[in-house]
Design a protein around this motif. Sequence first.
Motif, PDB file in Angstrom:
ATOM      1  N   GLU A  78      69.962  31.542  54.158  1.00  0.00           N
ATOM      2  CA  GLU A  78      68.657  32.071  53.738  1.00  0.00           C
ATOM      3  C   GLU A  78      68.626  32.369  52.245  1.00  0.00           C
ATOM      4  OE1 GLU A  78      67.801  35.424  56.224  1.00  0.00           O
ATOM      5  OE2 GLU A  78      66.623  34.206  57.635  1.00  0.00           O
ATOM      6  N   GLY A 130      66.190  24.138  59.912  1.00  0.00           N
ATOM      7  CA  GLY A 130      64.999  24.961  60.053  1.00  0.00           C
ATOM      8  C   GLY A 130      64.547  25.554  58.731  1.00  0.00           C
ATOM      9  N   ASP A 162      63.016  22.752  56.598  1.00  0.00           N
ATOM     10  CA  ASP A 162      61.676  22.409  57.073  1.00  0.00           C
ATOM     11  C   ASP A 162      60.664  23.475  56.658  1.00  0.00           C
ATOM     12  OD1 ASP A 162      62.632  20.105  58.221  1.00  0.00           O
ATOM     13  OD2 ASP A 162      62.743  20.925  60.252  1.00  0.00           O
ATOM     14  N   ALA A 163      61.069  24.742  56.738  1.00  0.00           N
ATOM     15  CA  ALA A 163      60.172  25.832  56.356  1.00  0.00           C
ATOM     16  C   ALA A 163      59.873  25.791  54.857  1.00  0.00           C
ATOM     17  CB  ALA A 163      60.784  27.174  56.744  1.00  0.00           C
ATOM     18  N   TRP A 164      60.892  25.513  54.053  1.00  0.00           N
ATOM     19  CA  TRP A 164      60.704  25.394  52.598  1.00  0.00           C
ATOM     20  C   TRP A 164      59.725  24.268  52.287  1.00  0.00           C
ATOM     21  CZ3 TRP A 164      65.426  24.819  48.721  1.00  0.00           C
ATOM     22  CH2 TRP A 164      64.946  24.864  47.400  1.00  0.00           C
ATOM     23  N   ASP A 193      56.138  25.114  53.280  1.00  0.00           N
ATOM     24  CA  ASP A 193      55.511  26.055  52.348  1.00  0.00           C
ATOM     25  C   ASP A 193      55.033  25.340  51.078  1.00  0.00           C
ATOM     26  OD1 ASP A 193      54.972  28.914  51.532  1.00  0.00           O
ATOM     27  OD2 ASP A 193      56.334  28.334  49.930  1.00  0.00           O
TER      28      ASP A 193
END
Length: 368
Positions: free
Chosen positions: A151, A215, A218-220, A223
Motif C-alpha cells: 500500500e 488489486g 487496478d485501483a491505482w 483512479d
Amino acid sequence: MRSKPSADELFALADALELEACTDRLIALESLEAPEPMKRTGRYRRLEAAIEQNGDLRAALLRETDAEAARQWARHLEVGGPDIDVYHSLAVAYRERAFRRLAGPGPAEAELEAATALWFLLLASPAFWERQGDVDDESRVRSRLATELLEIHARQGARALAAGEHAVARAHLHCLAACRTGSEAVEELLARQSVPYDYAVDRERADEIAAIAAGLLDAWCADVVQTAERTTTEPERLTRLPEGLPADYAAGIEHLRPFLSLGVPFKQALRTCLGWYNSWCDFMLVDGGRPKVKTVVDQARSCADELAAICEKGDALKIENQALAEHHLFRAAALVAGPGQERELTAALEWSPANSEATTWLERIRSR
C-alpha cells in the motif's frame, strides 16, 4: 577489589568489539542504518554469526574496502547458503530503514523496494513459517504484512505521479508490477541489491501476495482513469470545444499520458485512451476530413500498439478488441484508396470479426 580480566576475557571482548565493528560495516554496505546503542543487543545476531563464520568476509569488512566486502558478502549469500534468519534480519532492517526515510526528506524507493522484495519472498517461503512455529491464521498475517508495504508503494507512487515526479512513480509502479507477476520477478528486484534468494517459494502463498499487488495496481489505474474522465467533461473546457464535440478528448488523453508512460501497460487505461482517440477521429471525419483524421490516427498509433501487445485477436465481445478494430477502420479512412486500406480493414476484422462496417467496406473494395 575487582580482579583484573583474564587474557581470555580480554580476547573475547576484543573479538566482540571487532565483530560489532564488522557488523556496522556490513549494515553500512547494505545502505542500512545501525540501531541505537541501547537497542543493539541481539539486534543483528544472525548477521554477526555470518561474519563470524566467514573469515574472508570479516577480513574485507575490517579493511573497509567496499568493493571487496560487497563481493565477499554476495559470495557468502550465494555459496554459504545463509539460513532463513539472515534474510529475516535483512528484511527487518530494510523495512525500518525505509520507514525512517519515508518520514524524512530523502528518497526511500530503493530501501522500500528491497524490503518489499525480501518480505514477499519470506512470506511465501515454507522455511520462514516453519521457524515461526504455530501461527494463528497464517494467511491473515501474511496478508497484513504484505499489504502494509504494498500500500505504501501505491500511495507514494500516486502522490509522485500527481507531483510530476515520474521517476519516483515509475519505481513504485514497477515494484508493484513485479509483485503482481510473481516470485521470479521479485527475485530480480533483489538482484539489484546483490542479495540472491535461495529458499523455495510456495506458489499458493506467493499468489496471495500477488493478488494484493494486482488489486492495488487496478485501483491505482481506475483512479487515474476516473480523474481523466472527469477532465474531459469539465464545464469550462466544454465551452471552448468546437460545436458538436461532446467532450475534450485531448484533455483526457493528456491526463492519462504520464501514467501510460511509466512502462507498465494497463488494459483499462489504454482502451479508454484509444476509445477517446476513436471518438475524436469520428468527429474529425465529419468536421475536417481525411487530413485531420490522419493527424489524430497518427497520434493514436503508439497507444493502439501497446494495447494490441497485451490483447488477443478474434474476440468481438471484448471492449479493447472493438476499440482496436475501430482504430484500424480510421487508419483505413486516413488513407487514399488502395492496398493500404484493404490491409487496415483486414486487420480490423482480425480484432473484431463481427465489425459490420469493416466487412461491408472490404467487400466493396474487393468487388471493384
